[in-house]
Design an enzyme around this catalytic site. Structure first.
Site, PDB file in Angstrom:
ATOM      1  N   SER A 109       0.728  -1.047  -0.055  1.00  0.00           N
ATOM      2  CA  SER A 109      -0.112  -0.118  -0.169  1.00  0.00           C
ATOM      3  C   SER A 109       0.998   1.239  -0.014  1.00  0.00           C
ATOM      4  CB  SER A 109      -0.874  -0.100   1.409  1.00  0.00           C
ATOM      5  OG  SER A 109      -1.380   1.094   1.633  1.00  0.00           O
TER       6      SER A 109
ATOM      7  N   TYR B 192      -3.343  -1.090  10.602  1.00  0.00           N
ATOM      8  CA  TYR B 192      -3.188  -1.409   9.168  1.00  0.00           C
ATOM      9  C   TYR B 192      -1.875  -0.873   8.558  1.00  0.00           C
ATOM     10  CZ  TYR B 192      -4.212  -1.385   4.165  1.00  0.00           C
ATOM     11  OH  TYR B 192      -4.188  -1.493   2.860  1.00  0.00           O
TER      12      TYR B 192
HETATM   13  N1  LIG Z   1      -8.881  -0.619  -1.314  1.00  0.00           N
HETATM   14  C1  LIG Z   1      -7.709   0.300  -1.066  1.00  0.00           C
HETATM   15  O1  LIG Z   1      -8.159   1.304  -0.843  1.00  0.00           O
HETATM   16  C2  LIG Z   1      -6.471  -0.520  -0.960  1.00  0.00           C
HETATM   17  C3  LIG Z   1      -5.491   0.642  -0.774  1.00  0.00           C
HETATM   18  C4  LIG Z   1      -4.070   0.261  -0.734  1.00  0.00           C
HETATM   19  C5  LIG Z   1      -3.808  -1.381  -0.444  1.00  0.00           C
HETATM   20  N2  LIG Z   1      -4.860  -2.148  -0.427  1.00  0.00           N
HETATM   21  C6  LIG Z   1      -4.562  -3.732  -0.187  1.00  0.00           C
HETATM   22  O2  LIG Z   1      -5.140  -4.280  -1.427  1.00  0.00           O
HETATM   23  C7  LIG Z   1      -5.442  -5.584  -0.543  1.00  0.00           C
HETATM   24  C8  LIG Z   1      -6.900  -6.052  -0.891  1.00  0.00           C
HETATM   25  O3  LIG Z   1      -7.771  -5.191  -0.493  1.00  0.00           O
HETATM   26  P1  LIG Z   1      -9.168  -4.786  -1.236  1.00  0.00           P
HETATM   27  O4  LIG Z   1      -9.243  -3.330  -1.175  1.00  0.00           O
HETATM   28  O5  LIG Z   1      -9.433  -5.488  -2.388  1.00  0.00           O
HETATM   29  O6  LIG Z   1     -10.122  -5.252  -0.137  1.00  0.00           O
HETATM   30  P2  LIG Z   1     -11.169  -6.519   0.193  1.00  0.00           P
HETATM   31  O7  LIG Z   1     -12.332  -6.380  -1.083  1.00  0.00           O
HETATM   32  O8  LIG Z   1     -11.676  -6.359   1.532  1.00  0.00           O
HETATM   33  O9  LIG Z   1     -10.526  -7.653  -0.198  1.00  0.00           O
HETATM   34  C9  LIG Z   1      -9.676  -8.077   1.096  1.00  0.00           C
HETATM   35  C10 LIG Z   1      -9.501  -9.756   0.731  1.00  0.00           C
HETATM   36  O10 LIG Z   1      -8.740 -10.334   1.748  1.00  0.00           O
HETATM   37  C11 LIG Z   1      -9.723 -11.445   2.020  1.00  0.00           C
HETATM   38  N3  LIG Z   1      -9.330 -11.745   3.483  1.00  0.00           N
HETATM   39  C12 LIG Z   1      -9.553 -11.038   4.469  1.00  0.00           C
HETATM   40  N4  LIG Z   1      -9.262 -11.719   5.652  1.00  0.00           N
HETATM   41  C13 LIG Z   1      -8.766 -12.884   5.339  1.00  0.00           C
HETATM   42  C14 LIG Z   1      -8.125 -13.996   5.979  1.00  0.00           C
HETATM   43  N5  LIG Z   1      -8.162 -14.096   7.376  1.00  0.00           N
HETATM   44  N6  LIG Z   1      -7.883 -14.985   5.541  1.00  0.00           N
HETATM   45  C15 LIG Z   1      -7.742 -14.987   4.011  1.00  0.00           C
HETATM   46  N7  LIG Z   1      -8.395 -14.011   3.355  1.00  0.00           N
HETATM   47  C16 LIG Z   1      -8.655 -13.085   4.051  1.00  0.00           C
HETATM   48  C17 LIG Z   1     -11.079 -11.184   1.887  1.00  0.00           C
HETATM   49  O11 LIG Z   1     -11.891 -12.440   1.656  1.00  0.00           O
HETATM   50  P3  LIG Z   1     -12.618 -13.308   2.645  1.00  0.00           P
HETATM   51  O12 LIG Z   1     -13.407 -12.267   3.385  1.00  0.00           O
HETATM   52  O13 LIG Z   1     -13.507 -14.067   1.773  1.00  0.00           O
HETATM   53  O14 LIG Z   1     -11.846 -13.907   3.455  1.00  0.00           O
HETATM   54  C18 LIG Z   1     -10.732 -10.537   0.475  1.00  0.00           C
HETATM   55  O15 LIG Z   1     -10.737 -11.422  -0.447  1.00  0.00           O
HETATM   56  C19 LIG Z   1      -5.333  -5.575   0.736  1.00  0.00           C
HETATM   57  O16 LIG Z   1      -4.033  -6.218   1.181  1.00  0.00           O
HETATM   58  C20 LIG Z   1      -5.209  -3.931   1.067  1.00  0.00           C
HETATM   59  O17 LIG Z   1      -4.507  -3.878   2.071  1.00  0.00           O
HETATM   60  C21 LIG Z   1      -6.339  -1.856  -0.795  1.00  0.00           C
END
Ligand SMILES: NC(=O)c1ccc[n+]([C@@H]2O[C@H](COP(=O)([O-])OP(=O)(O)OC[C@H]3O[C@@H](n4cnc5c(N)ncnc54)[C@H](OP(=O)(O)O)[C@@H]3O)[C@@H](O)[C@H]2O)c1
Length: 333
Positions: A143, A156
């Site tokens: 991130s 986070y």
């Molecule tokens: N959205 C943003 O603005 C942003 C910015 C920078 C970085 N990121 C990074 O991008 C990545 C994805 O985020 P996203 O925005 O796509 O959010 P998201 O839609 O909430 O995706 C998160 C994923 O992680 C899975 N997950 C959560 N807890 C878990 C666990 N204990 N075991 C296995 N899987 C788990 C969730 O699926 P289940 O609930 O089905 O397990 C989901 O598939 C993350 O690492 C986040 O830090 C996001």
């Protein structure tokens, strides 16, 4: 362009929604066979159906990345189905909104367990296969908060710094082995994360603007796979320009985030969600864009913001340059 991906095999964690979902789609489109994992089995099945419907190859294996036995199971199932592993995309991540002093300690521990220790567990399980092959690639969905900081996201942010520090160290340890490690510094992207992350604030969370489409991050994951580059910063405004602003105009960047950063991340709709998807998955928010509540910032607005931030960075650079010139003249006098 770059390395051929056709026929390679990838495990993608966090694939039931957001960046992980979109990255699996993009990798499959590039000819990669994907083993998708997360906790929500039905969402994974939907993704597998979509990929197969487009002519790709995919399997789904549900797993919680905080459980080493489940992690080992994913790796075993992937090798059983496809015979090898070439890429590990560590995407699974969680966050919780609240001031540090209010965050329940078990939430802090859980965020580290998923975001920092999850990728380490996955890597421990995958590395023996990559070492035996003498090739492979671990790609971490990090991130912009792997370098910077934002109020309300202390656990986070700390976990994402930890993830990046670990990845950089692992990259050096594997330098001569044929195994690469990359980190993608993702900006704010419009996923379901803001619909299922816990909040202690009573207001719906929203990303620090500007916000991009999650495909921006997914395309960067594919670019990392093709290039092997160590760190990718996919965008200009909430990316390279922001890093320059933090380096050259730190007091201004701090003043903006310190005074307005918390408010920027709170919408107006009341919401009561103290645990969200932190310990248990929730049904809502599957697919690349989740419920679609959070929208990407329109390109024209991003353009205007870029000009303003470039002006700030340019002004700061000019001030630093003028200061340096003054010091040099004084020193030579
Ligand atoms: N959205 C943003 O603005 C942003 C910015 C920078 C970085 N990121 C990074 O991008 C990545 C994805 O985020 P996203 O925005 O796509 O959010 P998201 O839609 O909430 O995706 C998160 C994923 O992680 C899975 N997950 C959560 N807890 C878990 C666990 N204990 N075991 C296995 N899987 C788990 C969730 O699926 P289940 O609930 O089905 O397990 C989901 O598939 C993350 O690492 C986040 O830090 C996001």
């Amino acid at each position: 362009m770059g390395r051929r991906l056709e026929g390679k095999v990838a495990i993608v964690t966090g694939a039931s929604s957001g960046v992980g979902w979109q990255s699996a789609l993009r990798l499959a489109e590039a000819g990669v066979k994907v083993c998708v994992t997360a906790r929500r089995q039905e969402a994974l099945e939907m993704l597998v159906t979509t990929i197969r419907g487009r002519g790709g190859e995919a399997i789904a294996v549900a797993c919680d990345v905080t459980d080493m036995a489940q992690v080992q199971q994913v790796v075993a199932e992937c090798v059983r189905a496809f015979g090898r592993i070439d890429l590990l995309v560590n995407d699974a991540g969680v966050q919780s909104y609240g001031y540090f002093e209010d965050l329940p300690f078990e939430q802090i521990v859980r965020i580290f367990d998923v975001n920092a220790f999850g990728p380490m567990r996955m890597a421990r399980a995958v590395l023996p296969h990559l070492r035996a092959q003498g090739s492979g690639h671990i790609i971490n969905v990090a991130s912009m908060l792997s370098k910077g900081a934002a109020p309300l996201l202390s656990a986070y942010t700390a976990s994402k710094h930890a993830m990046y520090g670990w990845a950089e160290t692992l990259r050096l340890e594997l330098y001569t082995t044929g195994i690469d490690v990359s980190s993608v510094l993702v900006p704010s992207v419009a996923t379901g994360m803001f619909d299922h992350a816990p909040t202690l604030l009573g207001l719906a969370p929203q990303p620090v603007p500007p916000t991009y489409d999650p495909d921006v991050a997914a395309r960067a994951v594919v670019k990392a796979a093709r290039t092997g580059k160590s760190t990718l910063v996919p965008v200009l405004l909430q990316g390279r320009l922001l890093l320059w602003a933090q380096a050259l105009a730190r007091p201004v960047a701090d003043a903006i985030m310190g005074r307005f950063g918390a408010r920027m991340q709170m919408g107006n709709e009341p919401v009561s969600r103290r645990e969200g998807n932190l310990f248990q998955p929730v049904p809502q928010g599957i697919g690349a864009h989740g419920t679609g509540r959070v929208k990407p910032t329109p390109p024209w607005k991003r353009g205007l913001l870029s000009v303003a931030l470039a002006g700030l960075v340019g002004g700061a650079a000019a001030a630093v340059g003028a200061g340096g010139y003054g010091v040099a003249r004084w020193a030579l006098r």
